[in-house]
Design a protein around this motif. Structure first.
Motif, PDB file in Angstrom:
ATOM      1  N   GLY A   1      11.591  -9.236   3.793  1.00 16.24           N
ATOM      2  CA  GLY A   1      10.590  -9.234   2.716  1.00 16.24           C
ATOM      3  C   GLY A   1       9.485  -8.231   2.998  1.00 16.24           C
ATOM      4  O   GLY A   1       8.721  -8.413   3.939  1.00 16.24           O
TER       5      GLY A   1
ATOM      6  N   GLY B   1       6.744  -7.682   1.440  1.00 12.89           N
ATOM      7  CA  GLY B   1       5.561  -8.048   0.651  1.00 12.89           C
ATOM      8  C   GLY B   1       4.336  -8.113   1.539  1.00 12.89           C
ATOM      9  O   GLY B   1       4.292  -7.516   2.632  1.00 12.89           O
ATOM     10  N   VAL B   2       3.339  -8.866   1.075  1.00 15.18           N
ATOM     11  CA  VAL B   2       2.045  -8.891   1.769  1.00 15.18           C
ATOM     12  C   VAL B   2       2.171  -9.494   3.167  1.00 15.18           C
ATOM     13  O   VAL B   2       1.671  -8.939   4.143  1.00 15.18           O
ATOM     14  CB  VAL B   2       1.023  -9.711   0.950  1.00 15.18           C
ATOM     15  N   ILE B   3       2.847 -10.633   3.286  1.00 18.07           N
ATOM     16  CA  ILE B   3       2.946 -11.289   4.594  1.00 18.07           C
ATOM     17  C   ILE B   3       3.736 -10.416   5.563  1.00 18.07           C
ATOM     18  O   ILE B   3       3.325 -10.206   6.708  1.00 18.07           O
ATOM     19  CB  ILE B   3       3.591 -12.690   4.457  1.00 18.07           C
TER      20      ILE B   3
ATOM     21  N   GLU C   1       1.478  -7.488   6.668  1.00 17.12           N
ATOM     22  CA  GLU C   1       0.318  -7.878   7.490  1.00 17.12           C
ATOM     23  C   GLU C   1       0.787  -8.373   8.870  1.00 17.12           C
ATOM     24  O   GLU C   1       0.327  -7.899   9.900  1.00 17.12           O
ATOM     25  CB  GLU C   1      -0.509  -8.956   6.791  1.00 17.12           C
TER      26      GLU C   1
ATOM     27  N   GLU D   1      13.998  -5.165   2.851  1.00 16.00           N
ATOM     28  CA  GLU D   1      13.465  -5.494   1.524  1.00 16.00           C
ATOM     29  C   GLU D   1      14.577  -5.370   0.485  1.00 16.00           C
ATOM     30  O   GLU D   1      15.288  -4.372   0.440  1.00 16.00           O
ATOM     31  CB  GLU D   1      12.286  -4.567   1.195  1.00 16.00           C
ATOM     32  N   TYR D   2      14.650  -6.370  -0.374  1.00 19.19           N
ATOM     33  CA  TYR D   2      15.706  -6.415  -1.389  1.00 19.19           C
ATOM     34  C   TYR D   2      15.520  -5.318  -2.448  1.00 19.19           C
ATOM     35  O   TYR D   2      16.479  -4.699  -2.893  1.00 19.19           O
ATOM     36  CB  TYR D   2      15.692  -7.802  -2.050  1.00 19.19           C
TER      37      TYR D   2
ATOM     38  N   PRO E   1       5.957  -5.233  -4.263  1.00 19.67           N
ATOM     39  CA  PRO E   1       6.180  -5.358  -5.703  1.00 19.67           C
ATOM     40  C   PRO E   1       4.917  -5.847  -6.412  1.00 19.67           C
ATOM     41  O   PRO E   1       4.137  -6.603  -5.842  1.00 19.67           O
ATOM     42  CB  PRO E   1       7.304  -6.402  -5.822  1.00 19.67           C
TER      43      PRO E   1
ATOM     44  N   GLY F   1       8.263 -14.868  -0.116  1.00 21.05           N
ATOM     45  CA  GLY F   1       7.463 -15.458  -1.188  1.00 21.05           C
ATOM     46  C   GLY F   1       7.155 -16.917  -0.907  1.00 21.05           C
ATOM     47  O   GLY F   1       7.555 -17.471   0.124  1.00 21.05           O
TER      48      GLY F   1
ATOM     49  N   MET G   1      -0.883 -15.774  -6.208  1.00 17.44           N
ATOM     50  CA  MET G   1      -1.172 -16.807  -5.191  1.00 17.44           C
ATOM     51  C   MET G   1      -2.210 -16.252  -4.236  1.00 17.44           C
ATOM     52  O   MET G   1      -1.876 -15.712  -3.174  1.00 17.44           O
ATOM     53  CB  MET G   1       0.117 -17.190  -4.480  1.00 17.44           C
ATOM     54  N   LEU G   2      -3.468 -16.352  -4.629  1.00 18.14           N
ATOM     55  CA  LEU G   2      -4.552 -15.785  -3.845  1.00 18.14           C
ATOM     56  C   LEU G   2      -5.674 -16.795  -3.699  1.00 18.14           C
ATOM     57  O   LEU G   2      -5.981 -17.545  -4.646  1.00 18.14           O
ATOM     58  CB  LEU G   2      -5.088 -14.516  -4.523  1.00 18.14           C
TER      59      LEU G   2
ATOM     60  N   VAL H   1      -5.673  -7.659  -2.185  1.00 16.66           N
ATOM     61  CA  VAL H   1      -5.864  -6.792  -1.011  1.00 16.66           C
ATOM     62  C   VAL H   1      -4.770  -7.065   0.015  1.00 16.66           C
ATOM     63  O   VAL H   1      -4.443  -8.223   0.279  1.00 16.66           O
ATOM     64  CB  VAL H   1      -7.240  -7.076  -0.342  1.00 16.66           C
TER      65      VAL H   1
ATOM     66  N   TYR I   1      -4.304  -6.546   3.931  1.00 17.51           N
ATOM     67  CA  TYR I   1      -5.234  -6.245   5.027  1.00 17.51           C
ATOM     68  C   TYR I   1      -4.574  -5.534   6.194  1.00 17.51           C
ATOM     69  O   TYR I   1      -4.690  -5.942   7.342  1.00 17.51           O
ATOM     70  CB  TYR I   1      -5.924  -7.535   5.485  1.00 17.51           C
TER      71      TYR I   1
HETATM   72  P1  NAI Z   1       5.553 -11.482  -1.612  1.00 16.07           P
HETATM   73  O1  NAI Z   1       5.934 -11.949  -2.946  1.00 16.07           O
HETATM   74  O2  NAI Z   1       4.308 -10.699  -1.420  1.00 16.07           O
HETATM   75  O3  NAI Z   1       6.712 -10.576  -0.996  1.00 16.07           O
HETATM   76  C1  NAI Z   1       8.015 -11.043  -0.832  1.00 16.07           C
HETATM   77  C2  NAI Z   1       8.936  -9.841  -0.711  1.00 16.07           C
HETATM   78  O4  NAI Z   1      10.212 -10.311  -0.351  1.00 16.07           O
HETATM   79  C3  NAI Z   1       9.083  -9.085  -2.011  1.00 16.07           C
HETATM   80  O5  NAI Z   1       8.921  -7.704  -1.757  1.00 16.07           O
HETATM   81  C4  NAI Z   1      10.502  -9.417  -2.463  1.00 16.07           C
HETATM   82  O6  NAI Z   1      11.111  -8.397  -3.208  1.00 16.07           O
HETATM   83  C5  NAI Z   1      11.182  -9.616  -1.129  1.00 16.07           C
HETATM   84  N1  NAI Z   1      12.362 -10.465  -1.166  1.00 16.07           N
HETATM   85  C6  NAI Z   1      12.584 -11.585  -1.909  1.00 16.07           C
HETATM   86  N2  NAI Z   1      13.789 -12.103  -1.623  1.00 16.07           N
HETATM   87  C7  NAI Z   1      14.344 -11.293  -0.667  1.00 16.07           C
HETATM   88  C8  NAI Z   1      15.556 -11.323   0.038  1.00 16.07           C
HETATM   89  N3  NAI Z   1      16.459 -12.273  -0.158  1.00 16.07           N
HETATM   90  N4  NAI Z   1      15.790 -10.342   0.940  1.00 16.07           N
HETATM   91  C9  NAI Z   1      14.875  -9.360   1.165  1.00 16.07           C
HETATM   92  N5  NAI Z   1      13.696  -9.298   0.515  1.00 16.07           N
HETATM   93  C10 NAI Z   1      13.424 -10.260  -0.381  1.00 16.07           C
HETATM   94  O7  NAI Z   1       5.567 -12.795  -0.685  1.00 16.07           O
HETATM   95  P2  NAI Z   1       5.027 -13.062   0.766  1.00 16.07           P
HETATM   96  O8  NAI Z   1       4.810 -11.791   1.504  1.00 16.07           O
HETATM   97  O9  NAI Z   1       5.926 -14.092   1.337  1.00 16.07           O
HETATM   98  O10 NAI Z   1       3.619 -13.723   0.469  1.00 16.07           O
HETATM   99  C11 NAI Z   1       3.518 -14.916  -0.313  1.00 16.07           C
HETATM  100  C12 NAI Z   1       2.248 -14.978  -1.057  1.00 16.07           C
HETATM  101  O11 NAI Z   1       1.153 -15.163  -0.191  1.00 16.07           O
HETATM  102  C13 NAI Z   1       1.994 -13.724  -1.848  1.00 16.07           C
HETATM  103  O12 NAI Z   1       2.240 -14.018  -3.200  1.00 16.07           O
HETATM  104  C14 NAI Z   1       0.573 -13.384  -1.639  1.00 16.07           C
HETATM  105  O13 NAI Z   1      -0.125 -13.497  -2.851  1.00 16.07           O
HETATM  106  C15 NAI Z   1       0.049 -14.414  -0.662  1.00 16.07           C
HETATM  107  N6  NAI Z   1      -0.540 -13.685   0.451  1.00 16.07           N
HETATM  108  C16 NAI Z   1      -1.649 -12.943   0.209  1.00 16.07           C
HETATM  109  C17 NAI Z   1      -2.210 -12.184   1.192  1.00 16.07           C
HETATM  110  C18 NAI Z   1      -3.377 -11.357   0.875  1.00 16.07           C
HETATM  111  O14 NAI Z   1      -3.989 -11.572  -0.163  1.00 16.07           O
HETATM  112  N7  NAI Z   1      -3.748 -10.413   1.721  1.00 16.07           N
HETATM  113  C19 NAI Z   1      -1.658 -12.166   2.543  1.00 16.07           C
HETATM  114  C20 NAI Z   1      -0.467 -12.951   2.682  1.00 16.07           C
HETATM  115  C21 NAI Z   1       0.034 -13.695   1.663  1.00 16.07           C
END
Ligand code: NAI
Ligand code: FAD
Length: 464
Positions: free
Chosen positions: A179, A181-183, A186, A202-203, A209, A271, A318-319, A349, A351
């Motif tokens: 994944g 994404g943000v996590i 970071e 990343e898918y 995204p 996610g 989800m913020l 953001v 970080y």
């Molecule tokens: P995310 O939605 O940001 O990213 C998940 C990523 O995984 C996406 O790029 C997606 O395309 C990919 N993905 C999904 N299924 C997959 C698969 N089977 N194989 C490979 N890639 C796949 O979710 P993440 O990073 O888990 O964070 C969750 C939530 O926590 C976010 O929605 C975010 O809003 C919140 N968060 C916010 C932060 C911030 O504000 N700085 C920091 C950490 C989390």
């Protein structure tokens, strides 16, 4: 009030729930908050925003010292090493201080903490542990938890989620993040900075995204330069434990030849999903949508009178700050005031270093809505970023071509997370690019790049 125990009962003490409870109490409502976790503050304070930033800050300082960046500034450190126990201890300390702070605020505002997980008995009655309470208003603020990936079972040892990735006691040789994404970025940054090789699977065909296309591409370039390896358009089909590590099987997202990747630790970060299991929503007459979220109207009222919902459990980003603002608004609505959240202006953001931030529409989404103008300014041409040796990124201001009103701002910059607040405020006030361009900004600051990007909308930046 006669036969109610409380005017307001909040379920969940994350940034949405605890803020709603405090605001309701401040408004003179008799308030309780049910929380099953041992400490208040929810995901954000316990296992999210706060511990991740504690590690991001410490690891950033470590990398500055270890990479020789500090030595170039004349700050020579002859012998240095990583004390991971101390790094983790300051994370635990940060969490303890802030979760304890919420407990103090509950006491100060006379919010009663009902310890335990809550479940509805009816639309105004909830069971928390062995106590049953009735409340005139119930706010569901139960947040979200990690989305599991079929075939990749988290064991909190070699296959971790964001919570166990925060708690590693050894730097993994090779960390594979599922994944981009943000996590993933970071926590990938934390462990890369202290010595791990990090591969992100990343898918989709690009990371981050939902963010502006140009920002996503530039961020990808910057992270690659930092040493991240990306496997885009790739899916994981299997994860098998092999000794202390893991063997992952991946293949192109569109189908094709499979390959394996060996990892010491695999982080699943694809996610998060809303928390509604165990709430017995049916007993309150509530249902969830296709994504498992509780739908509300603009006031955060659900379809059931007296039951409200906010934060990660309802639609929207989800913020933590979105949840907090909804917490204030819902309490004000319950008290008969007018609580509003402008969901068009929620900044986000990432970080990392540099930070990545945005508010409003992406360039792609803005184009779909009508004619736009775009102004850009590179951080390389910003005097403070240059002096601080932080040349990465740019600021981009997107306006409506007819009215010049700002509809979106995106930036990659060392302090983008701080700079984006100004953009959000400008948008709340309905600012045009001209308003920003003619606002005096202190020199030398990174924020001048925002002013110059606004000047670029009308074609007249000074420093490029
Ligand atoms: P995310 O939605 O940001 O990213 C998940 C990523 O995984 C996406 O790029 C997606 O395309 C990919 N993905 C999904 N299924 C997959 C698969 N089977 N194989 C490979 N890639 C796949 O979710 P993440 O990073 O888990 O964070 C969750 C939530 O926590 C976010 O929605 C975010 O809003 C919140 N968060 C916010 C932060 C911030 O504000 N700085 C920091 C950490 C989390
Ligand atoms: P939560 O914080 O999830 O809180 C809900 C609470 O409800 C939990 O404590 C849970 O125990 C409790 N609960 C659940 N069910 C029940 C029940 N039945 N009875 C009683 N209690 C219950 N967001 C940002 O804005 N900035 C960041 O930097 C950031 N970093 C993050 C880093 C990570 C690693 C993670 C995982 C998330 C991060 N987030 C960040 C997202 C942020 O944590 C969430 O958006 C935010 O916590 C949502 O707040 P909430 O109040 O809706 O729910």
């Amino acid at each position: 009030m006669a036969d109610y125990d409380f005017d307001v009962l909040v379920i969940g003490a994350g940034p949405g729930g605890y803020v709603a409870a405090i605001r309701a109490a401040q408004l003179g409502l008799k308030t309780a908050c049910a929380e099953g976790r041992a400490t208040l503050g929810g995901t954000c304070l316990n296992v999210g925003c706060i511990p991740s930033k504690a590690l991001l800050h410490a690891s950033e300082l470590y990398e500055e010292a270890a990479s020789g960046a500090l030595a170039k500034l004349g700050v020579k450190i002859d012998a240095m090493s990583l004390d991971i126990d101390a790094m983790q201890a300051q994370r635990v300390d940060a969490v303890k201080g802030l979760t304890g702070g919420v407990e103090f605020l509950f006491k100060k505002n006379k919010v009663e903490w009902l310890k335990g997980y809550a479940a509805f008995e009816s639309k105004d009655t909830v069971k928390v542990g062995d106590r049953t309470v009735r409340a005139k208003n119930i706010i569901i603020a139960t947040g979200s938890s990690v989305t599991p990936l079929p075939g990749v079972t988290v064991d909190n040892e070699a296959i971790v989620d964001s919570t166990s990735a925060l708690e590693l006691t050894k730097v993994p040789g090779h960390l594979v993040v599922i994944g981009g994404g943000v996590i993933g970025l970071e926590l990938g940054s934390v462990w890369r900075r202290v010595g791990a090789k990090v591969t992100v699977v990343e898918y989709l065909d690009q990371i981050l995204p939902g963010m502006d296309g140009e920002v996503r591409k530039e961020a990808n370039k910057i992270f690659k330069k930092q040493g991240f390896e990306f496997k885009l358009s790739t899916k994981v089909t299997k994860a098998e434990r092999k000794g202390a590590g893991v063997v992952l099987t991946v293949e192109p997202a569109a189908g094709g030849a499979a390959e394996t990747i060996e990892a010491d630790v695999v982080l699943v970060a694809i996610g998060r999903k809303p928390n509604t299991d165990g709430l017995a929503l049916d007993k309150a007459g509530l249902t969830v949508n296709k994504r498992g979220q509780i739908e509300t109207d603009h006031d955060f009222a659900t379809g059931v009178p007296g039951v409200w919902a906010i934060g990660d459990v309802i639609p929207g980003p989800m913020l933590a700050h979105k949840a907090e603002d909804e917490g204030i608004a819902v309490a004000e609505n319950i008290a008969g005031l007018t609580g509003i959240v402008n969901h068009d202006v929620i900044p986000s953001v990432v970080y990392t270093m540099p930070e990545i931030a945005g508010v409003g529409l992406t360039e792609e989404a803005a184009k779909e809505k009508g004619e736009i103008k775009v102004g850009k300014f590179p951080m390389l041409a910003n005097s403070r970023a240059k002096t601080n040796h932080e040349p990465w990124g740019f600021v981009k201001v997107i306006t409506d071509a007819k009215t010049d009103r700002v509809v979106g701002v995106w930036m990659i910059a060392s302090v983008a997370g701080t700079m984006i607040a100004q953009a959000a405020q400008a948008m709340e006030f309905g600012a045009t690019s001209e308003d920003i361009a003619y606002t005096c900004h202190a020199h030398p600051t990174h924020a001048e790049a925002f002013k110059e990007a606004a000047m670029a909308v009308l074609g007249k930046p000074i420093h490029v």
